[in-house]
Design an enzyme around this catalytic site. Structure first.
Site, short mmCIF file in Angstrom:
data_model
loop_
_atom_site.label_atom_id
_atom_site.label_comp_id
_atom_site.label_asym_id
_atom_site.label_seq_id
_atom_site.Cartn_x
_atom_site.Cartn_y
_atom_site.Cartn_z
N GLU A 143 0.82 -1.22 0.00
CA GLU A 143 0.00 0.00 0.00
C GLU A 143 0.85 1.26 0.00
OE1 GLU A 143 -3.63 2.06 2.57
OE2 GLU A 143 -2.19 0.76 3.58
N ASP A 178 -5.55 2.84 -1.68
CA ASP A 178 -6.28 3.68 -0.74
C ASP A 178 -6.49 5.04 -1.40
OD1 ASP A 178 -6.87 5.54 1.41
OD2 ASP A 178 -6.30 3.94 2.80
N GLN A 206 -9.44 1.18 -0.41
CA GLN A 206 -9.85 1.75 0.87
C GLN A 206 -10.24 3.21 0.63
OE1 GLN A 206 -6.39 0.75 3.32
NE2 GLN A 206 -7.60 -0.78 4.40
N GLU A 246 -11.96 2.72 5.81
CA GLU A 246 -10.89 2.97 6.79
C GLU A 246 -10.87 4.46 7.13
OE1 GLU A 246 -6.39 1.33 7.45
OE2 GLU A 246 -6.71 2.62 5.72
#
Length: 273
Positions: A143, A178, A206, A246
């Site tokens: 990530e 993300d 995310q 998240e």
């Protein structure tokens, strides 16, 4: 509308962790993710998943000494043995929880060291982890994280992540995309979804609002539009993954605050065909 997974490390903060499974299920979530499972026995977590008909879709491998500020071991020379022990532990939990993906945090740049000097260690560790994870059909995720939230983090950009995946050369290494981190570091989020999702190298999304990391309907990003982009591209390329929620509820630990802030999810559900 994408499939949303509740991140139990951030959502429902007014509840004990094990009680968050029930709360997520009551709010309509079918899946959960969280940072780390290791404070609990795997059978205890599995029982919560089964009791509330939830899927475990993601958690992180051990990151080193989290309380002392470590944020992963993968890029750190001299920590390979500890890294391998952590991966073995993560895969044992993945098997017990029937979890198909594990996020391996890259780690922080040590003082005085440049990113490229750490690249061979990172690539070697990820190749090893991927081979171990492949034995039980698990994907290893990497990530990119913004350097405002985690200064000196090794991996920050989508293009860098995909370059590393090509070098690692393992089909079960994928990107944890993300949108919150991407917007802060580089922007152009919709075009990056269109660029990278069809490659088959995006394993998970995310979301959070920018800049405060609250609900996705708070802040500068147009998430209804981005959800439509994900749906459109996913349909074209056959992607069937999850979008992890998240974020930090804007109502904080107020009782019922997470549930009260889920209007964005209900609104997008109504808007979906």
């Amino acid at each position: 509308m994408p499939q949303f997974a509740a991140n139990l490390s951030m959502l429902y903060p007014e509840l004990d962790f094990l009680d968050r499974f029930e709360a997520a299920a009551k709010d309509g979530f079918k899946a959960v993710e969280y940072l780390f499972p290791y404070a609990y026995e795997s059978h205890e977590l599995a029982a919560r998943l089964q009791a509330h008909d939830l899927q475990q879709v993601l958690f992180n491998a051990p990151p080193g000494d989290w309380d002392q500020g470590e944020r992963g071991l993968a890029c750190l020379p001299g920590r390979e043995a500890e890294f391998r022990t952590g991966i073995a532990k993560a895969l044992a939990y993945a098997a017990a929880l029937n979890c198909p993906r594990v996020h391996v945090m890259a780690g922080l740049l040590p003082a005085g060291m440049e990113r490229e000097a750490l690249r061979p260690t990172y690539v070697g560790n990820l190749r090893w982890a991927a081979a171990e994870a492949a034995k039980q059909g698990v994907d290893v995720l990497i990530e990119p994280i913004n350097t405002r939230d985690i200064p000196r983090f090794f991996l920050n950009r989508q293009d860098h992540a995909h370059e590393l995946i090509a070098e690692i050369g393992a089909p079960n290494v994928k990107v944890q995309f993300d949108l919150y981190h991407c917007q802060i570091v580089e922007g152009d989020v919709a075009m990056k979804i269109r660029q990278y999702l069809p490659t088959g190298r995006v394993g998970h999304f995310q979301i959070a609002g920018v800049p405060e990391r609250h609900e996705p309907d708070v802040g500068e990003m147009n998430y209804p539009y981005l959800f439509k982009v994900i749906d459109e591209v996913a349909q074209q390329c056959g992607w069937t993954g999850w979008v992890g929620c998240e974020y930090r509820p804007s109502r904080g630990a107020q009782p019922g605050g997470t549930s009260a802030g889920l209007g964005w999810m209900k609104a997008n559900a109504k808007a979906s065909p």
